[in-house]
Design an enzyme around this catalytic site. Sequence first.
Site: not given
Length: 140
Positions: A14, A23, A27, A29, A71, A130
């Site tokens: 996201h 952010c 990137h 998580h 994914h 997260e």
Amino acid sequence: MYYLTAEASFDGAHFLSGYEGKCSNLHGHRWRVILKIKSDELKPDGQQRGMVVDFGDVKAALKEETDFFDHTFIYEKDTLKPATVAALNEEGFLMRIVDFRPTAENFSKYFYDRFTEKYGFNVAEVTVYETPNNMASYSR
């Protein structure tokens, strides 16, 4: 009060549109979702006698909801240019559009609402990690 807790995780990418900092870049998580269900009493009879709800039902719901995002590239509606979306679709990337900024805080409320409305669970709280050390929770 009785409480049942179950968890599942998913890997998803996201970015935070309009955010000034790291952010704002794409990137990923390992998102961890912890569902906590509550009840004043246990089922008195039948197959689920002595249970709040069948753990199998809880695990299946968690799996369905987290697999949907696993994914994928998760992005907020109207934060990417149409040409970008078209190019990513052409490349075959699996994308999930959400109506909220994809933060742990918003995901915790999203999952709370899903488990309450779609599955009918009496949800006490949903927590979304997260990162291993950073999480947000939502309850009513």
